[in-house]
Scaffold this active site. Structure first.
Site, PDB file in Angstrom:
ATOM      1  N   LYS A  54     -35.067  14.586  51.592  1.00  0.00           N
ATOM      2  CA  LYS A  54     -34.746  15.989  51.800  1.00  0.00           C
ATOM      3  C   LYS A  54     -34.763  16.654  50.318  1.00  0.00           C
ATOM      4  O   LYS A  54     -35.357  17.890  50.515  1.00  0.00           O
ATOM      5  CB  LYS A  54     -33.162  15.884  52.381  1.00  0.00           C
ATOM      6  CG  LYS A  54     -33.003  15.682  53.793  1.00  0.00           C
ATOM      7  CD  LYS A  54     -31.783  15.298  54.133  1.00  0.00           C
ATOM      8  CE  LYS A  54     -31.550  14.964  55.605  1.00  0.00           C
ATOM      9  NZ  LYS A  54     -30.207  14.419  56.045  1.00  0.00           N
ATOM     10  N   GLN A  98     -24.280  14.303  54.088  1.00  0.00           N
ATOM     11  CA  GLN A  98     -24.865  13.104  54.864  1.00  0.00           C
ATOM     12  C   GLN A  98     -23.926  12.090  55.530  1.00  0.00           C
ATOM     13  O   GLN A  98     -23.080  11.773  55.103  1.00  0.00           O
ATOM     14  CB  GLN A  98     -25.614  12.259  53.791  1.00  0.00           C
ATOM     15  CG  GLN A  98     -26.546  11.173  54.358  1.00  0.00           C
ATOM     16  CD  GLN A  98     -27.659  11.809  55.186  1.00  0.00           C
ATOM     17  OE1 GLN A  98     -28.284  12.601  54.879  1.00  0.00           O
ATOM     18  NE2 GLN A  98     -27.791  11.169  56.499  1.00  0.00           N
ATOM     19  N   ASP A 121     -27.067  21.893  59.756  1.00  0.00           N
ATOM     20  CA  ASP A 121     -26.981  20.729  60.510  1.00  0.00           C
ATOM     21  C   ASP A 121     -26.607  21.296  62.027  1.00  0.00           C
ATOM     22  O   ASP A 121     -27.029  20.499  63.001  1.00  0.00           O
ATOM     23  CB  ASP A 121     -26.194  19.323  60.219  1.00  0.00           C
ATOM     24  CG  ASP A 121     -26.855  18.395  59.599  1.00  0.00           C
ATOM     25  OD1 ASP A 121     -28.167  18.144  59.814  1.00  0.00           O
ATOM     26  OD2 ASP A 121     -25.953  17.512  59.018  1.00  0.00           O
TER      27      ASP A 121
END
Length: 288
Positions: A54, A98, A121
């Site tokens: 990422k 995460q 997200d």
């Protein structure tokens, strides 16, 4: 019949290129590049790989990348304090924590602490509500990637019968909401669905997101249907190693479906691409 393979890797590269071009234009106009903050707690090997990928792709797109790697012993309160700081940081347009988090940290509490406007997200309850009610907001990356591929492959989805196999908050439910917004006739199927195979066979679009290796067999698929395989499962091989497979028995399904995503190389690359797309969207919305 042999299905057309949907190349998610190539499709994702196109999205990243589009994002990079827009970031370049923002910089050229004297604007600040969007910034993405990624928080990793602990040393889970798979999570470390995801975070590294990422960060690399974020930088390649011209965005600012902020990484926070915390010890596994980090307290929930310390993590919440960091998120509060990132919520107030004008250089940060998107925040991603995460998962999975260590067992002593309440994941729901942490995700809800992220500002909905920086929730790239798309997991915050406010963004989930926006999606469910048709309001603009940040959408979970994996279902968004699936939808973008479907629209590129099929064009107008209106009137198509879609079956989403799986009812998670991360993929199944938002995927169904996105398809409904495209005027599909949507069914959410799961382990308790009666005559599950017959329900799947009705689908013009079948999205498999259950986390069970090769669960969907060829006789579950309507001939010519478009199959999106979200599953990523690692299974042992006869050689004593492991390999990645999806939720769909690909070798069988490719002989029945009209279009299908492979695993790996299908939905997976789209998740990071849509994360960057969401970060750009968040930056534009925050700046009016």
């Amino acid at each position: 019949m042999t299905a057309q393979i949907i190349d998610g890797k190539a499709f994702a590269a196109g999205i990243v290129a589009e994002v990079a071009a827009e970031v370049t234009a923002i910089r050229a106009a004297g604007g600040r590049a969007p910034g993405l903050a990624v928080v990793l707690v602990g040393e889970d090997p798979a999570s470390q790989v995801y975070v590294r990928n990422k960060a690399r792709t974020t930088k390649e797109s011209g965005m600012e990348s902020f990484e926070f790697r915390l010890e596994v012993e980090t307290t929930e309160q310390a993590l919440l304090s960091l998120i509060a700081e990132l919520n107030d940081d004008e250089a940060v347009d998107g925040i991603l924590v995460q998962l999975p988090l260590p067992s002593h940290i309440n994941s729901a509490r942490v995700l809800d602490a992220i500002s909905p406007d920086k929730d790239v997200d798309g997991f915050h309850v406010i963004n989930a509500g926006r999606l469910a009610t048709g309001l603009p907001g940040l959408v979970p990356c994996t279902p968004l990637g699936c939808l973008l591929m479907l629209k590129a492959e099929l064009g107008n989805l209106s009137g198509l019968r879609a079956v989403v196999l799986g009812r998670s908050n991360i993929v199944g439910k938002p995927m169904a909401a996105l398809l409904l917004a495209e005027s599909c006739t949507v069914t959410i199927a799961h382990s308790r669905t009666q005559d599950l195979e017959a329900v799947c066979r009705e689908a013009d679009i079948l999205v498999a997101a259950v986390g069970r290796p090769e669960m969907v067999r060829s006789d579950w698929i309507k001939p010519g249907a478009t199959v999106i395989d979200v599953g990523i499962n690692r299974i042992p091989t006869d050689a004593g190693k492991t390999k990645l497979v999806g939720d769909v028995a690909f070798a069988e399904a490719v002989e029945v479906a009209g279009r299908i995503t492979p695993v790996p190389g299908g939905v997976g690359p789209m998740t990071i691409a849509c994360l960057l797309r969401n970060t750009l969207t968040a930056a534009k919305l925050r700046r009016g």
